[in-house]
Scaffold this motif. Structure first.
Motif, PDB file in Angstrom:
ATOM      1  N   TYR A 119       4.914   2.982 -15.775  1.00  0.00           N
ATOM      2  CA  TYR A 119       5.767   1.803 -15.613  1.00  0.00           C
ATOM      3  C   TYR A 119       7.154   2.181 -15.094  1.00  0.00           C
ATOM      4  O   TYR A 119       7.777   1.444 -14.330  1.00  0.00           O
ATOM      5  CB  TYR A 119       5.868   1.004 -16.920  1.00  0.00           C
ATOM      6  N   GLU A 120       7.633   3.344 -15.507  1.00  0.00           N
ATOM      7  CA  GLU A 120       8.945   3.816 -15.054  1.00  0.00           C
ATOM      8  C   GLU A 120       8.910   4.140 -13.561  1.00  0.00           C
ATOM      9  O   GLU A 120       9.832   3.784 -12.814  1.00  0.00           O
ATOM     10  CB  GLU A 120       9.325   5.055 -15.861  1.00  0.00           C
ATOM     11  N   ALA A 121       7.858   4.797 -13.121  1.00  0.00           N
ATOM     12  CA  ALA A 121       7.704   5.128 -11.702  1.00  0.00           C
ATOM     13  C   ALA A 121       7.598   3.857 -10.872  1.00  0.00           C
ATOM     14  O   ALA A 121       8.199   3.754  -9.792  1.00  0.00           O
ATOM     15  CB  ALA A 121       6.481   6.016 -11.487  1.00  0.00           C
ATOM     16  N   VAL A 122       6.855   2.875 -11.374  1.00  0.00           N
ATOM     17  CA  VAL A 122       6.707   1.602 -10.659  1.00  0.00           C
ATOM     18  C   VAL A 122       8.053   0.893 -10.556  1.00  0.00           C
ATOM     19  O   VAL A 122       8.469   0.487  -9.465  1.00  0.00           O
ATOM     20  CB  VAL A 122       5.661   0.701 -11.354  1.00  0.00           C
ATOM     21  N   ASN A 123       8.738   0.749 -11.674  1.00  0.00           N
ATOM     22  CA  ASN A 123      10.027   0.044 -11.671  1.00  0.00           C
ATOM     23  C   ASN A 123      11.048   0.735 -10.780  1.00  0.00           C
ATOM     24  O   ASN A 123      11.769   0.077 -10.027  1.00  0.00           O
ATOM     25  CB  ASN A 123      10.566  -0.091 -13.096  1.00  0.00           C
ATOM     26  N   ASP A 124      11.130   2.051 -10.852  1.00  0.00           N
ATOM     27  CA  ASP A 124      12.086   2.791 -10.027  1.00  0.00           C
ATOM     28  C   ASP A 124      11.760   2.653  -8.546  1.00  0.00           C
ATOM     29  O   ASP A 124      12.657   2.467  -7.715  1.00  0.00           O
ATOM     30  CB  ASP A 124      12.103   4.272 -10.415  1.00  0.00           C
ATOM     31  N   THR A 125      10.490   2.730  -8.187  1.00  0.00           N
ATOM     32  CA  THR A 125      10.089   2.655  -6.790  1.00  0.00           C
ATOM     33  C   THR A 125      10.332   1.262  -6.226  1.00  0.00           C
ATOM     34  O   THR A 125      10.827   1.120  -5.094  1.00  0.00           O
ATOM     35  CB  THR A 125       8.607   3.044  -6.643  1.00  0.00           C
ATOM     36  N   GLU A 183       0.835  -1.205   0.000  1.00  0.00           N
ATOM     37  CA  GLU A 183       0.000   0.000   0.000  1.00  0.00           C
ATOM     38  C   GLU A 183       0.872   1.259   0.000  1.00  0.00           C
ATOM     39  O   GLU A 183       0.584   2.216  -0.710  1.00  0.00           O
ATOM     40  CB  GLU A 183      -0.925   0.014   1.222  1.00  0.00           C
ATOM     41  N   ALA A 184       1.937   1.238   0.793  1.00  0.00           N
ATOM     42  CA  ALA A 184       2.827   2.398   0.869  1.00  0.00           C
ATOM     43  C   ALA A 184       3.519   2.638  -0.467  1.00  0.00           C
ATOM     44  O   ALA A 184       3.662   3.794  -0.897  1.00  0.00           O
ATOM     45  CB  ALA A 184       3.858   2.189   1.976  1.00  0.00           C
ATOM     46  N   LEU A 185       3.956   1.571  -1.124  1.00  0.00           N
ATOM     47  CA  LEU A 185       4.586   1.714  -2.437  1.00  0.00           C
ATOM     48  C   LEU A 185       3.594   2.277  -3.455  1.00  0.00           C
ATOM     49  O   LEU A 185       3.952   3.156  -4.247  1.00  0.00           O
ATOM     50  CB  LEU A 185       5.114   0.371  -2.933  1.00  0.00           C
ATOM     51  N   ALA A 186       2.375   1.798  -3.419  1.00  0.00           N
ATOM     52  CA  ALA A 186       1.355   2.295  -4.344  1.00  0.00           C
ATOM     53  C   ALA A 186       1.095   3.782  -4.114  1.00  0.00           C
ATOM     54  O   ALA A 186       1.010   4.565  -5.070  1.00  0.00           O
ATOM     55  CB  ALA A 186       0.069   1.498  -4.193  1.00  0.00           C
ATOM     56  N   GLU A 187       1.002   4.175  -2.863  1.00  0.00           N
ATOM     57  CA  GLU A 187       0.787   5.595  -2.539  1.00  0.00           C
ATOM     58  C   GLU A 187       1.963   6.438  -3.026  1.00  0.00           C
ATOM     59  O   GLU A 187       1.774   7.533  -3.544  1.00  0.00           O
ATOM     60  CB  GLU A 187       0.581   5.785  -1.035  1.00  0.00           C
ATOM     61  N   ARG A 188       3.160   5.928  -2.847  1.00  0.00           N
ATOM     62  CA  ARG A 188       4.364   6.648  -3.291  1.00  0.00           C
ATOM     63  C   ARG A 188       4.365   6.817  -4.811  1.00  0.00           C
ATOM     64  O   ARG A 188       4.700   7.879  -5.329  1.00  0.00           O
ATOM     65  CB  ARG A 188       5.618   5.900  -2.823  1.00  0.00           C
ATOM     66  N   ILE A 189       3.991   5.780  -5.527  1.00  0.00           N
ATOM     67  CA  ILE A 189       3.957   5.843  -6.989  1.00  0.00           C
ATOM     68  C   ILE A 189       2.908   6.846  -7.457  1.00  0.00           C
ATOM     69  O   ILE A 189       3.161   7.642  -8.367  1.00  0.00           O
ATOM     70  CB  ILE A 189       3.706   4.442  -7.574  1.00  0.00           C
ATOM     71  N   ILE A 190       1.753   6.828  -6.821  1.00  0.00           N
ATOM     72  CA  ILE A 190       0.703   7.788  -7.165  1.00  0.00           C
ATOM     73  C   ILE A 190       1.173   9.211  -6.890  1.00  0.00           C
ATOM     74  O   ILE A 190       0.925  10.123  -7.680  1.00  0.00           O
ATOM     75  CB  ILE A 190      -0.598   7.456  -6.407  1.00  0.00           C
ATOM     76  N   GLN A 191       1.902   9.397  -5.798  1.00  0.00           N
ATOM     77  CA  GLN A 191       2.453  10.710  -5.465  1.00  0.00           C
ATOM     78  C   GLN A 191       3.481  11.156  -6.515  1.00  0.00           C
ATOM     79  O   GLN A 191       3.477  12.309  -6.944  1.00  0.00           O
ATOM     80  CB  GLN A 191       3.101  10.661  -4.081  1.00  0.00           C
ATOM     81  N   ILE A 192       4.337  10.249  -6.937  1.00  0.00           N
ATOM     82  CA  ILE A 192       5.342  10.573  -7.959  1.00  0.00           C
ATOM     83  C   ILE A 192       4.655  11.002  -9.247  1.00  0.00           C
ATOM     84  O   ILE A 192       5.033  11.991  -9.874  1.00  0.00           O
ATOM     85  CB  ILE A 192       6.276   9.368  -8.216  1.00  0.00           C
ATOM     86  N   LYS A 193       3.617  10.256  -9.649  1.00  0.00           N
ATOM     87  CA  LYS A 193       2.893  10.597 -10.879  1.00  0.00           C
ATOM     88  C   LYS A 193       2.208  11.953 -10.754  1.00  0.00           C
ATOM     89  O   LYS A 193       2.138  12.701 -11.732  1.00  0.00           O
ATOM     90  CB  LYS A 193       1.850   9.530 -11.203  1.00  0.00           C
ATOM     91  N   ALA A 194       1.712  12.292  -9.586  1.00  0.00           N
ATOM     92  CA  ALA A 194       1.054  13.584  -9.383  1.00  0.00           C
ATOM     93  C   ALA A 194       2.066  14.728  -9.447  1.00  0.00           C
ATOM     94  O   ALA A 194       1.784  15.785 -10.014  1.00  0.00           O
ATOM     95  CB  ALA A 194       0.327  13.598  -8.045  1.00  0.00           C
ATOM     96  N   GLU A 195       3.255  14.483  -8.892  1.00  0.00           N
ATOM     97  CA  GLU A 195       4.292  15.514  -8.871  1.00  0.00           C
ATOM     98  C   GLU A 195       4.990  15.654 -10.215  1.00  0.00           C
ATOM     99  O   GLU A 195       5.442  16.729 -10.581  1.00  0.00           O
ATOM    100  CB  GLU A 195       5.328  15.192  -7.792  1.00  0.00           C
ATOM    101  N   GLN A 196       5.118  14.540 -10.942  1.00  0.00           N
ATOM    102  CA  GLN A 196       5.834  14.529 -12.214  1.00  0.00           C
ATOM    103  C   GLN A 196       4.965  13.857 -13.277  1.00  0.00           C
ATOM    104  O   GLN A 196       5.162  12.688 -13.600  1.00  0.00           O
ATOM    105  CB  GLN A 196       7.148  13.766 -12.072  1.00  0.00           C
ATOM    106  N   PRO A 197       3.999  14.574 -13.829  1.00  0.00           N
ATOM    107  CA  PRO A 197       3.054  13.954 -14.769  1.00  0.00           C
ATOM    108  C   PRO A 197       3.683  13.422 -16.057  1.00  0.00           C
ATOM    109  O   PRO A 197       3.091  12.582 -16.729  1.00  0.00           O
ATOM    110  CB  PRO A 197       2.064  15.070 -15.081  1.00  0.00           C
ATOM    111  N   THR A 198       4.881  13.876 -16.387  1.00  0.00           N
ATOM    112  CA  THR A 198       5.512  13.410 -17.629  1.00  0.00           C
ATOM    113  C   THR A 198       6.181  12.052 -17.468  1.00  0.00           C
ATOM    114  O   THR A 198       6.526  11.417 -18.467  1.00  0.00           O
ATOM    115  CB  THR A 198       6.557  14.428 -18.125  1.00  0.00           C
ATOM    116  N   VAL A 199       6.374  11.600 -16.237  1.00  0.00           N
ATOM    117  CA  VAL A 199       6.999  10.298 -15.990  1.00  0.00           C
ATOM    118  C   VAL A 199       6.001   9.201 -16.352  1.00  0.00           C
ATOM    119  O   VAL A 199       4.834   9.261 -15.979  1.00  0.00           O
ATOM    120  CB  VAL A 199       7.422  10.178 -14.506  1.00  0.00           C
ATOM    121  N   GLU A 200       6.475   8.215 -17.095  1.00  0.00           N
ATOM    122  CA  GLU A 200       5.629   7.074 -17.447  1.00  0.00           C
ATOM    123  C   GLU A 200       5.329   6.252 -16.190  1.00  0.00           C
ATOM    124  O   GLU A 200       6.192   6.108 -15.320  1.00  0.00           O
ATOM    125  CB  GLU A 200       6.338   6.190 -18.473  1.00  0.00           C
TER     126      GLU A 200
END
Length: 64
Positions: A51-57, A32-49
């Protein structure tokens, strides 16, 4: 963003690292924490793909 999709992508990413293990080496709270972090990354950086945010996290979780 659909949280269920992110969780499914995280699980699939873990399966790439642990393909020979039956269960994933992560608790539901960590998932759950990883999912929240990924959603936060996508909100902060909308240009990041996504799958890239998921793999990096997931990689950061495994190595850090």
């Amino acid at each position: 963003m659909e949280k269920k999709l992110v969780i499914k992508m995280v699980k699939n990413c873990f399966k790439q690292y642990y393909s020979e293990v039956d269960s994933l080496p992560i608790s539901s709270n960590d998932l759950e924490a990883l999912a929240e972090r990924i959603i936060q990354i996508k909100a902060e950086q909308p240009t990041v793909e996504l799958y890239e945010a998921v793999n990096d996290t997931v990689y950061e979780f495994l190595t850090g």
